[in-house]
Design a protein around this motif. Structure first.
Motif, PDB file in Angstrom:
ATOM      1  N   ASP A 156       9.183 -21.757  47.326  1.00  0.00           N
ATOM      2  CA  ASP A 156       8.351 -22.859  46.948  1.00  0.00           C
ATOM      3  C   ASP A 156       7.930 -23.976  48.032  1.00  0.00           C
ATOM      4  OD1 ASP A 156       8.678 -22.068  44.372  1.00  0.00           O
ATOM      5  OD2 ASP A 156      10.428 -23.370  43.868  1.00  0.00           O
ATOM      6  N   GLY A 157       8.798 -24.367  48.748  1.00  0.00           N
ATOM      7  CA  GLY A 157       8.688 -25.347  49.994  1.00  0.00           C
ATOM      8  C   GLY A 157       7.387 -24.521  50.871  1.00  0.00           C
ATOM      9  N   LEU A 158       7.346 -23.416  51.144  1.00  0.00           N
ATOM     10  CA  LEU A 158       6.423 -22.590  51.947  1.00  0.00           C
ATOM     11  C   LEU A 158       4.912 -22.816  51.201  1.00  0.00           C
ATOM     12  CD1 LEU A 158       8.251 -19.825  53.474  1.00  0.00           C
ATOM     13  CD2 LEU A 158       6.916 -21.468  55.109  1.00  0.00           C
ATOM     14  N   ASN A 159       5.055 -22.677  50.050  1.00  0.00           N
ATOM     15  CA  ASN A 159       3.698 -22.627  49.207  1.00  0.00           C
ATOM     16  C   ASN A 159       3.269 -23.998  49.064  1.00  0.00           C
ATOM     17  OD1 ASN A 159       1.795 -21.202  47.796  1.00  0.00           O
ATOM     18  ND2 ASN A 159       2.418 -22.484  45.831  1.00  0.00           N
ATOM     19  N   ALA A 160       4.328 -24.955  48.768  1.00  0.00           N
ATOM     20  CA  ALA A 160       3.857 -26.393  48.954  1.00  0.00           C
ATOM     21  C   ALA A 160       3.182 -26.933  50.184  1.00  0.00           C
ATOM     22  CB  ALA A 160       4.948 -27.361  48.538  1.00  0.00           C
ATOM     23  N   LEU A 161       3.690 -26.453  51.312  1.00  0.00           N
ATOM     24  CA  LEU A 161       3.202 -26.643  52.610  1.00  0.00           C
ATOM     25  C   LEU A 161       1.771 -25.973  52.958  1.00  0.00           C
ATOM     26  CD1 LEU A 161       4.263 -28.354  54.966  1.00  0.00           C
ATOM     27  CD2 LEU A 161       5.253 -25.960  56.067  1.00  0.00           C
ATOM     28  N   LEU A 162       1.790 -24.688  52.531  1.00  0.00           N
ATOM     29  CA  LEU A 162       0.481 -23.892  52.896  1.00  0.00           C
ATOM     30  C   LEU A 162      -0.771 -23.882  52.047  1.00  0.00           C
ATOM     31  CD1 LEU A 162       2.442 -21.060  54.693  1.00  0.00           C
ATOM     32  CD2 LEU A 162       1.394 -23.019  55.746  1.00  0.00           C
ATOM     33  N   HIS A 163      -0.484 -23.704  50.679  1.00  0.00           N
ATOM     34  CA  HIS A 163      -1.363 -23.616  49.649  1.00  0.00           C
ATOM     35  C   HIS A 163      -2.175 -24.886  49.486  1.00  0.00           C
ATOM     36  CE1 HIS A 163      -3.538 -22.104  46.160  1.00  0.00           C
ATOM     37  NE2 HIS A 163      -3.334 -23.127  45.714  1.00  0.00           N
ATOM     38  N   GLY A 164      -3.418 -24.562  49.708  1.00  0.00           N
ATOM     39  CA  GLY A 164      -4.540 -25.744  49.580  1.00  0.00           C
ATOM     40  C   GLY A 164      -4.331 -26.647  51.134  1.00  0.00           C
ATOM     41  N   SER A 165      -3.786 -26.038  52.109  1.00  0.00           N
ATOM     42  CA  SER A 165      -3.814 -26.816  53.366  1.00  0.00           C
ATOM     43  C   SER A 165      -5.102 -26.430  54.223  1.00  0.00           C
ATOM     44  CB  SER A 165      -2.844 -26.585  54.096  1.00  0.00           C
ATOM     45  OG  SER A 165      -2.626 -25.243  54.659  1.00  0.00           O
ATOM     46  N   GLY A 166      -5.332 -27.219  55.217  1.00  0.00           N
ATOM     47  CA  GLY A 166      -6.294 -26.917  56.164  1.00  0.00           C
ATOM     48  C   GLY A 166      -5.820 -27.578  57.484  1.00  0.00           C
ATOM     49  N   GLY A 167      -6.581 -27.179  58.515  1.00  0.00           N
ATOM     50  CA  GLY A 167      -6.113 -27.737  59.912  1.00  0.00           C
ATOM     51  C   GLY A 167      -7.129 -27.581  60.607  1.00  0.00           C
ATOM     52  N   LYS A 168      -6.943 -27.824  61.911  1.00  0.00           N
ATOM     53  CA  LYS A 168      -7.972 -27.905  63.281  1.00  0.00           C
ATOM     54  C   LYS A 168      -8.638 -26.375  63.278  1.00  0.00           C
ATOM     55  CE  LYS A 168      -8.457 -28.719  67.973  1.00  0.00           C
ATOM     56  NZ  LYS A 168      -7.752 -29.157  69.360  1.00  0.00           N
ATOM     57  N   ASN A 169      -7.596 -25.418  63.128  1.00  0.00           N
ATOM     58  CA  ASN A 169      -8.078 -23.788  63.216  1.00  0.00           C
ATOM     59  C   ASN A 169      -8.283 -23.039  62.080  1.00  0.00           C
ATOM     60  OD1 ASN A 169      -7.901 -23.718  66.305  1.00  0.00           O
ATOM     61  ND2 ASN A 169      -5.854 -24.598  65.803  1.00  0.00           N
ATOM     62  N   TYR A 170      -8.035 -23.734  60.941  1.00  0.00           N
ATOM     63  CA  TYR A 170      -8.454 -23.145  59.591  1.00  0.00           C
ATOM     64  C   TYR A 170      -8.724 -24.017  58.461  1.00  0.00           C
ATOM     65  CZ  TYR A 170      -3.740 -24.335  57.922  1.00  0.00           C
ATOM     66  OH  TYR A 170      -2.794 -25.274  57.407  1.00  0.00           O
ATOM     67  N   SER A 171      -9.263 -23.398  57.276  1.00  0.00           N
ATOM     68  CA  SER A 171      -9.371 -24.399  56.072  1.00  0.00           C
ATOM     69  C   SER A 171      -9.409 -23.455  55.044  1.00  0.00           C
ATOM     70  CB  SER A 171     -10.776 -24.799  56.141  1.00  0.00           C
ATOM     71  OG  SER A 171     -11.941 -23.966  56.156  1.00  0.00           O
TER      72      SER A 171
END
Length: 173
Positions: free
Chosen positions: A99-114
Motif C-alpha cells: 500500500d505504501g509503495l502504491n501511495a508513493l508511486l501511483h499518480g506521481s511525477g518527477g523531473k524524469n517522468y510523469s
C-alpha cells in the motif's frame, strides 16, 4: 530525462525517502532466486526494472516513451500469515508496504517522468521463505538520451574582433 540512470536514481530516492521500512533499493536482476550466491541484501527490499512499451520519435533524437516499470517487493519472513496466527500482524507488514509503495508511486511525477499509474499487481513465486510481489506501473517520459550532451564552458585562447566594411557601410560583429 537525460538518461536511464537519472530516472532510476529519482525513483530509488523517492522510495528510500518515502518508505522508511524499505532497507534496500536496487535494479532487478533476479536476486531473490540466488540468495546464497548473490551479494546479501537486507529486507524488505525493492527492485526496479524498466521496459519500453511504446516509442514515438519526436525528431532530433528525442522520443516520447510509454514506459513500464516493474517494482518487485521482497519481504523475507518465516512468520505465520494465517488468520489469527501468533505472528500474523508482523508477517503481514509486507501488505502495508504494498500500500505504501502504491501511495508513493501511483499518480506521481518527477523531473524524469510523469503520469505514473499502477496497471498490475501479482504475487511471484520466490521459491523460498520470502513474499515477493510485483507491482507494475506505467508512466510517460521524454527520452533525450540519444542527443549529444552539451556543457557550458569557457573557451580560451582566441580573440574576437569587430570589422567594419567602410565601402558598404555595414558592421560585422
Amino acid at each position: 530525462m537525460q538518461n536511464w540512470k537519472d530516472l532510476y536514481i529519482e525513483i530509488a530516492e523517492k522510495i528510500d525517502n518515502g518508505l522508511e521500512a524499505i532497507r534496500w533499493v536496487d535494479l532487478w536482476h533476479n536476486q531473490v532466486y540466488f540468495l546464497e550466491e548473490e551479494h546479501p541484501f537486507p529486507t524488505p527490499a525493492v527492485f526496479l526494472a524498466f521496459r519500453g512499451r511504446q516509442f514515438k520519435d519526436l525528431g532530433d533524437k528525442v522520443q516520447d516513451v510509454s514506459l513500464q516499470m516493474d517494482v518487485f517487493l521482497f519481504y523475507e519472513t518465516f512468520k505465520d500469515t494465517y488468520l489469527k496466527g501468533v505472528n500474523q500482524e508482523t508477517a503481514l507488514e509486507f501488505l502495508d508496504l504494498l500500500d505504501g509503495l502504491n501511495a508513493l508511486l501511483h499518480g506521481s511525477g518527477g523531473k524524469n517522468y510523469s503520469s505514473m499509474r499502477r496497471i498490475g499487481l501479482a504475487p511471484v513465486d520466490s521459491g523460498g521463505s520470502g513474499n515477493l510481489y510485483q507491482l507494475v506501473y506505467e508512466c510517460t517520459l521524454m527520452d533525450f538520451s540519444a542527443q549529444k550532451v552539451m556543457e557550458e564552458g569557457i573557451i580560451e585562447g582566441f580573440e574576437v574582433e569587430k570589422l567594419r566594411d567602410k565601402e558598404n557601410d555595414f558592421f560585422i560583429p
